[in-house]
Design a protein around this motif. Sequence first.
Motif, PDB file in Angstrom:
ATOM      1  N   VAL A 109     -53.404   8.867   6.607  1.00  0.00           N
ATOM      2  CA  VAL A 109     -52.668   7.603   6.650  1.00  0.00           C
ATOM      3  C   VAL A 109     -51.181   7.802   6.337  1.00  0.00           C
ATOM      4  N   ALA A 110     -50.810   8.996   5.860  1.00  0.00           N
ATOM      5  CA  ALA A 110     -49.394   9.316   5.622  1.00  0.00           C
ATOM      6  C   ALA A 110     -48.572   9.129   6.897  1.00  0.00           C
ATOM      7  N   ALA A 111     -49.219   9.167   8.049  1.00  0.00           N
ATOM      8  CA  ALA A 111     -48.518   9.044   9.329  1.00  0.00           C
ATOM      9  C   ALA A 111     -47.859   7.685   9.520  1.00  0.00           C
ATOM     10  N   ILE A 112     -48.304   6.648   8.781  1.00  0.00           N
ATOM     11  CA  ILE A 112     -47.733   5.311   8.996  1.00  0.00           C
ATOM     12  C   ILE A 112     -46.684   4.965   7.937  1.00  0.00           C
ATOM     13  N   TYR A 113     -46.356   5.917   7.046  1.00  0.00           N
ATOM     14  CA  TYR A 113     -45.339   5.653   6.023  1.00  0.00           C
ATOM     15  C   TYR A 113     -43.950   6.003   6.543  1.00  0.00           C
ATOM     16  N   ALA A 114     -42.943   5.326   5.978  1.00  0.00           N
ATOM     17  CA  ALA A 114     -41.562   5.457   6.450  1.00  0.00           C
ATOM     18  C   ALA A 114     -41.100   6.905   6.456  1.00  0.00           C
ATOM     19  N   SER A 115     -40.390   7.260   7.528  1.00  0.00           N
ATOM     20  CA  SER A 115     -39.815   8.594   7.671  1.00  0.00           C
ATOM     21  C   SER A 115     -38.427   8.423   8.274  1.00  0.00           C
ATOM     22  N   THR A 151     -41.598   6.175  11.548  1.00  0.00           N
ATOM     23  CA  THR A 151     -42.701   6.926  10.946  1.00  0.00           C
ATOM     24  C   THR A 151     -42.953   8.175  11.793  1.00  0.00           C
ATOM     25  N   LEU A 152     -43.938   8.945  11.402  1.00  0.00           N
ATOM     26  CA  LEU A 152     -44.309  10.128  12.188  1.00  0.00           C
ATOM     27  C   LEU A 152     -44.593   9.754  13.635  1.00  0.00           C
ATOM     28  N   LEU A 153     -45.133   8.557  13.874  1.00  0.00           N
ATOM     29  CA  LEU A 153     -45.488   8.145  15.230  1.00  0.00           C
ATOM     30  C   LEU A 153     -44.280   8.128  16.155  1.00  0.00           C
ATOM     31  N   ASP A 154     -43.080   7.909  15.592  1.00  0.00           N
ATOM     32  CA  ASP A 154     -41.861   7.869  16.408  1.00  0.00           C
ATOM     33  C   ASP A 154     -41.392   9.263  16.831  1.00  0.00           C
ATOM     34  N   TYR A 155     -41.970  10.308  16.249  1.00  0.00           N
ATOM     35  CA  TYR A 155     -41.604  11.673  16.626  1.00  0.00           C
ATOM     36  C   TYR A 155     -42.342  12.124  17.890  1.00  0.00           C
ATOM     37  N   PHE A 156     -43.393  11.391  18.255  1.00  0.00           N
ATOM     38  CA  PHE A 156     -44.141  11.722  19.463  1.00  0.00           C
ATOM     39  C   PHE A 156     -43.405  11.218  20.700  1.00  0.00           C
ATOM     40  N   MET A 178     -44.090  21.872   3.479  1.00  0.00           N
ATOM     41  CA  MET A 178     -43.765  22.828   4.534  1.00  0.00           C
ATOM     42  C   MET A 178     -44.482  22.445   5.832  1.00  0.00           C
ATOM     43  N   MET A 179     -45.749  22.069   5.734  1.00  0.00           N
ATOM     44  CA  MET A 179     -46.533  21.729   6.912  1.00  0.00           C
ATOM     45  C   MET A 179     -46.080  20.406   7.527  1.00  0.00           C
ATOM     46  N   ARG A 180     -45.634  19.471   6.689  1.00  0.00           N
ATOM     47  CA  ARG A 180     -45.106  18.197   7.202  1.00  0.00           C
ATOM     48  C   ARG A 180     -43.841  18.439   8.028  1.00  0.00           C
ATOM     49  N   LEU A 181     -42.946  19.260   7.488  1.00  0.00           N
ATOM     50  CA  LEU A 181     -41.716  19.582   8.208  1.00  0.00           C
ATOM     51  C   LEU A 181     -42.024  20.331   9.504  1.00  0.00           C
ATOM     52  N   SER A 182     -42.993  21.231   9.439  1.00  0.00           N
ATOM     53  CA  SER A 182     -43.386  21.989  10.622  1.00  0.00           C
ATOM     54  C   SER A 182     -43.900  21.045  11.713  1.00  0.00           C
ATOM     55  N   ALA A 183     -44.645  20.010  11.312  1.00  0.00           N
ATOM     56  CA  ALA A 183     -45.175  19.039  12.274  1.00  0.00           C
ATOM     57  C   ALA A 183     -44.042  18.293  12.970  1.00  0.00           C
ATOM     58  N   LYS A 184     -43.057  17.838  12.197  1.00  0.00           N
ATOM     59  CA  LYS A 184     -41.921  17.116  12.776  1.00  0.00           C
ATOM     60  C   LYS A 184     -41.108  18.026  13.705  1.00  0.00           C
ATOM     61  N   ASN A 185     -40.907  19.261  13.270  1.00  0.00           N
ATOM     62  CA  ASN A 185     -40.152  20.213  14.092  1.00  0.00           C
ATOM     63  C   ASN A 185     -40.861  20.487  15.422  1.00  0.00           C
ATOM     64  N   ALA A 186     -42.186  20.634  15.350  1.00  0.00           N
ATOM     65  CA  ALA A 186     -42.961  20.925  16.561  1.00  0.00           C
ATOM     66  C   ALA A 186     -42.890  19.760  17.545  1.00  0.00           C
TER      67      ALA A 186
END
Length: 660
Positions: free
Chosen positions: A145-151, A327-332, A124-132
Motif C-alpha cells: 500500500v506504500a504505492a499510494i502514499y505521496a512521492s 505517488t509511485l503510480l505516476d512513475y509508470f 535502496m530498493m524503493r529508489l531502484s524502483a523509481k529509477n527503473a
Amino acid sequence: MIKERRNFELVTEYSPSGDQPRAIQGLLKGLENKRKHQVLLGATGTGKTFTMANIIKNINKQTLVLAHNKTLAMQLYIELKELFPNNRVEYFVSNFDFYQPEAYIPSRDLYIDKDAKRNNDLEMMRLSAKNALITRTDTIVVASVAAIYASQDPREYGEVFFELKVGQKISKKELLSFLVRTGYIRNDNALAMGEFSAKGDIIQIAPSWTDSFNLRISMYGDEIEALDIMDVLNNTVKDKLRMFTIFPAAAYVTQWDKLKKAIENIGNELEERVQYFLDKGKILEADRLAKRTKYDMETLEEFGVCSGIENYSAHLDFRPPGVTPFTLLDYFEKDFLTIIDESHMMIPQVRGMFNTDRSRKETLVEHGFRLPSALDNRPLNFEEFVKKLNNVIYTSATPGDYELELANHEYVEQIIRPTGLIDPIITVLPTTNQIEVIIDNINKVVEKKQKVFITALTIKQSEDITSFLQGRNIRVAYLHSELKTLERNEVLSDLRKGVYDVIVGVNLLREGLDIPEVSLVCILEADKQGFLRNTRSLIQTVGRAARNVDGRVIFFANSISQAMKEAMEETERRRNIQIAYNKEHNITPKTIIKKISDFGIMDSKIRSEIDKINKSKKDKAKQKEKLIEGIRKEMLQAAKEQNYEKAAELRDIILEIQSD
C-alpha cells in the motif's frame, strides 16, 4: 532522459498447464477488448503468479503488482525476479522496519514524535524502483500500500539524473555540488549507501540504489579521465565504463532555484497560520508552529533536506491545496497494467488509508504541530486511486463484491492444480462432544504422519483447547498474534519437523501457513456470524488443507449457516471440475513436496543463544550486540544472494532482540 525500450523475456522450463492456458487466453482477450477490470478467480496452489507472468510477457507493458503486506509482496517479488531475470523486477514497500507516526492526543496533552527505524535496504530498493520506471519500459514493480502514499513529482525527480562520460568537461566543485544537491552526503572515511568521498582527483560514490558496487571517478583537471566500477569489499576494479548515470540519493530532491521558491512559500504560509492562531488567542500554538517550521526552513536552506521533509511535499511540488499528490503510480507510463493480488484483502486496505491518515494530521494541524499544507502529504483516497489505474486484473481465490461488480460479475477461472490436488472434502459435525471427536481424528491423522490445524473464534477458547489436548498427551502448540517472528517461525518449523502434530489458533488465514503436511482442518463454531466465519474466510481456511492428497475439513456447527452453505457448494463445485480433469488426463494427485525451511533450525539456535545470555552474569548488552552482529551478517549475505524473504525474517529477529 530517453527511456530504454525492451521486451519482457519469460525464462522458464515450464509451460502453462491445467486451466492456466485458458485463463491466460481469457485475460489477454479481455485486455485486447479494452476491458479495464478483469477478475481471475484462482484457487490456492494453481499457479496464479505463473499465469500473471505470461500475461505480462504477452501484454509487454510496465506492470504494478499490489500485495497487502510485505511478506506476500516479497514472495511475489522473488518469484517474478526468477521468471524475468533479464528485465527489471523491483520491490516497493514502506522503508521503515518500525514506524510510529507523529501524533497528538489533546485529551492528555500528549505529543508523540515520529519514531521510526529506517531500513536502508528497503530505501535502496524503493529508489531502484523509481529509477527503473523512469529509465526502462520492461519494469515490474511489486508494491504494498506504500504505492499510494505521496512521492515526489516524477518529472522533478527525473530532472536531477546526471550522466557522466569519460572525457566530459566538468569541474570538481560542480560535480560535488550536484552530489550534495541530490541528497548525497560526504564521508571521506567509510562509505555507506548514499555517500561520497573526495580525495585529490579521485571521487568515489556509493550509489543510493545498490550496495553491490561503488563508482570511482578519476579527474584530470576539469575533465573526467576514467569511470570505474569498484568492488565494495576488495576495492578492486570490476569494470571500466564510458558512461554512467547517477540517480538521486533521496526520495525528495529539488533544484536549488525551485527550493528557494518553495522555502519562500512555506514562510508565507507560516506567517498566515501564525496570525490565524494569534487572532484566536492561541499563543502557545502560534509559538510552537513558528519555532518548528523556522527550524525546518533553515535546515532546508542549508542542506536541501530536513527531518519530516515529506510534510512540505505540497510546497516542493508546487501543488495547490487539495490537489492529488504524486505517488509511485505516476512513475509508470500512462498505459500500464495493474495486478491486485489477494484483491479481497488489498482493496479494503486501500480504502482505509486516507481517512486514518487525515484524522491524525488534522489534530496535528489544529494544535500547531504542522502547517495546514501537511494535510496534502497523504495517501490517495480511493477515488483518486481508481482514476490512476488503466487496465486492472484482480486475483483471489475469493474475489470481493467490489471487483466482481466492476467486472459485471464475470471472471476468468483457474482452479486446476498442476499437482492434480483437489479441494478437500468438507464434513459438518455437531458441537456435542466435539473435543473427543477432534482427538479421535487427530490420532488417525498422526498415524499417517500428517498434521492438523484447529481454528477457534476466541483466544480463550484456543488456549483452553491447547491445554486440554496437552493433558491428553497430544503434541500441540498455540499460534497467536502476540507471538514474535522468532517464535512463530519456530512453531511452524517444529510442526513440519514432527515436534508438534497440531496447531491451534484463532486466525489461520495468514500467509506462510500453506503447509503440505496438514491434511485436516477443524473449524469450531463454523455457523457463527462474523469476518472469520463469512463465506470468503471459510473458503480461504478450507484451502489450508488443499496441499495434501488426503485433505479434509470438519465444520463443527449446530446448524448450517448461509456462509457455510456457500463455502461447501463452491468447494464441491471446484472438486468436481478438478476430479473430472484428473480423470480425463489420467492424473494421480500428489501431495506437494516442500523443503523444510532452515528458519526454524536457525531460530532454535538463536533462542538457545539468547537463553544463555539471559542466564549469564557477564555483560549481557555486549553479548547481545555480538549475537546481533552475527545475525546481521547472515541477513546481508541473504540479501546479496537475493533471498530477500530470509533477509526480512532475520531483520525482524534483530529488531525483536533489540527490543527485549
